[in-house]
Write an enzyme that holds these catalytic residues in place. Structure first.
Site, PDB file in Angstrom:
ATOM      1  N   ARG A 100       0.866  -1.189   0.000  1.00 41.98           N
ATOM      2  CA  ARG A 100       0.000   0.000   0.000  1.00 41.98           C
ATOM      3  C   ARG A 100       0.900   1.236   0.000  1.00 41.98           C
ATOM      4  O   ARG A 100       1.686   1.444   0.915  1.00 41.98           O
ATOM      5  CB  ARG A 100      -0.886  -0.034   1.246  1.00 41.98           C
ATOM      6  CG  ARG A 100      -1.899   1.067   1.309  1.00 41.98           C
ATOM      7  CD  ARG A 100      -2.821   0.934   2.513  1.00 41.98           C
ATOM      8  NE  ARG A 100      -2.078   1.079   3.755  1.00 41.98           N
ATOM      9  CZ  ARG A 100      -2.305   0.355   4.850  1.00 41.98           C
ATOM     10  NH1 ARG A 100      -3.227  -0.574   4.871  1.00 41.98           N
ATOM     11  NH2 ARG A 100      -1.598   0.554   5.937  1.00 41.98           N
ATOM     12  N   HIS A 104      -3.577   4.103   5.443  1.00 40.88           N
ATOM     13  CA  HIS A 104      -4.877   3.435   5.471  1.00 40.88           C
ATOM     14  C   HIS A 104      -6.020   4.450   5.467  1.00 40.88           C
ATOM     15  O   HIS A 104      -7.134   4.137   5.096  1.00 40.88           O
ATOM     16  CB  HIS A 104      -4.970   2.544   6.715  1.00 40.88           C
ATOM     17  CG  HIS A 104      -6.177   1.679   6.738  1.00 40.88           C
ATOM     18  ND1 HIS A 104      -6.317   0.590   5.908  1.00 40.88           N
ATOM     19  CD2 HIS A 104      -7.306   1.741   7.468  1.00 40.88           C
ATOM     20  CE1 HIS A 104      -7.474   0.013   6.132  1.00 40.88           C
ATOM     21  NE2 HIS A 104      -8.096   0.687   7.080  1.00 40.88           N
ATOM     22  N   TYR A 112       4.187   3.087  11.295  1.00 43.59           N
ATOM     23  CA  TYR A 112       4.300   1.645  11.493  1.00 43.59           C
ATOM     24  C   TYR A 112       5.177   0.962  10.448  1.00 43.59           C
ATOM     25  O   TYR A 112       5.391  -0.245  10.504  1.00 43.59           O
ATOM     26  CB  TYR A 112       2.907   0.999  11.496  1.00 43.59           C
ATOM     27  CG  TYR A 112       2.015   1.474  10.367  1.00 43.59           C
ATOM     28  CD1 TYR A 112       2.037   0.866   9.123  1.00 43.59           C
ATOM     29  CD2 TYR A 112       1.159   2.558  10.553  1.00 43.59           C
ATOM     30  CE1 TYR A 112       1.240   1.311   8.090  1.00 43.59           C
ATOM     31  CE2 TYR A 112       0.338   3.009   9.526  1.00 43.59           C
ATOM     32  CZ  TYR A 112       0.393   2.386   8.300  1.00 43.59           C
ATOM     33  OH  TYR A 112      -0.405   2.839   7.282  1.00 43.59           O
TER      34      TYR A 112
END
Length: 180
Positions: A100, A104, A112
């Site tokens: 990705r 998100h 992260y």
């Protein structure tokens, strides 16, 4: 064909659904987009298996893992699974390993993951890889690719202009057909 992220594979509904599909030999292809993170949680923190598709064996169905950034490899493995399903041979679980690029959610600081990890995956970007492959195959010239890029940019520019010049919707219509 049913698409889901890697995070969905840790939900009870996923396991119940895949079990039922296996028992009934349903013509289903389950495609997992494993982008390595369920929101901000690394898949390695929630699944002991190196390949999520290895879970398929526990249901007695076929499971395959593919480089999700290789357009032709994904096409081939999905085509095989679709043919199998159409022959009445039951479901297949396909895991497409990818990454990705963005967070998100809007504003995700992405703390992260490391910059090195991001840069490593960036080298595997499927668009330049496929463009290069098509050029090697003699299917796409650099001129044709540049023309396609410009047509896409122009289409996006027209869409943005249309949106910016359009009137705002009536307030009573803004939540029409929204249920959650």
């Amino acid at each position: 064909i049913s698409f889901m992220g890697d995070g969905a594979t840790n939900r009870g509904t996923f396991h119940e659904g895949i079990d039922l599909a296996a028992i009934w030999s349903l013509p289903v292809v389950l495609v997992i987009e494993n982008n390595m993170y369920a929101e901000a949680t690394p898949i390695t923190d929630t699944c002991k298996l190196a390949n999520v598709s290895d879970r398929a064996v526990s249901y007695g169905i076929s499971g395959k893992t593919v480089d999700g950034n290789d357009v032709l490899a994904v096409y081939e493995i999905v085509a095989e699974a679709v043919a199998k399903a159409r022959k009445g041979e039951g479901p297949t679980l396909i895991e497409c390993k990818t990454y990705r690029w963005l967070g998100h959610f809007e504003g995700d600081a992405m703390t992260y993951r490391t910059k090195a990890e991001f840069e490593d995956w960036k080298k595997r970007d499927p668009i330049p890889r496929f463009r290069k492959k098509l050029a090697e195959m003699g299917v796409l010239s650099e001129e044709a690719a540049t023309k396609i890029d410009q047509e896409i940019k122009d289409e996006i520019d027209r869409a943005v202009k249309f949106a910016e010049e359009s009137p705002l919707p009536a307030p009573e219509l803004t939540l029409e057909d929204v249920y959650v």
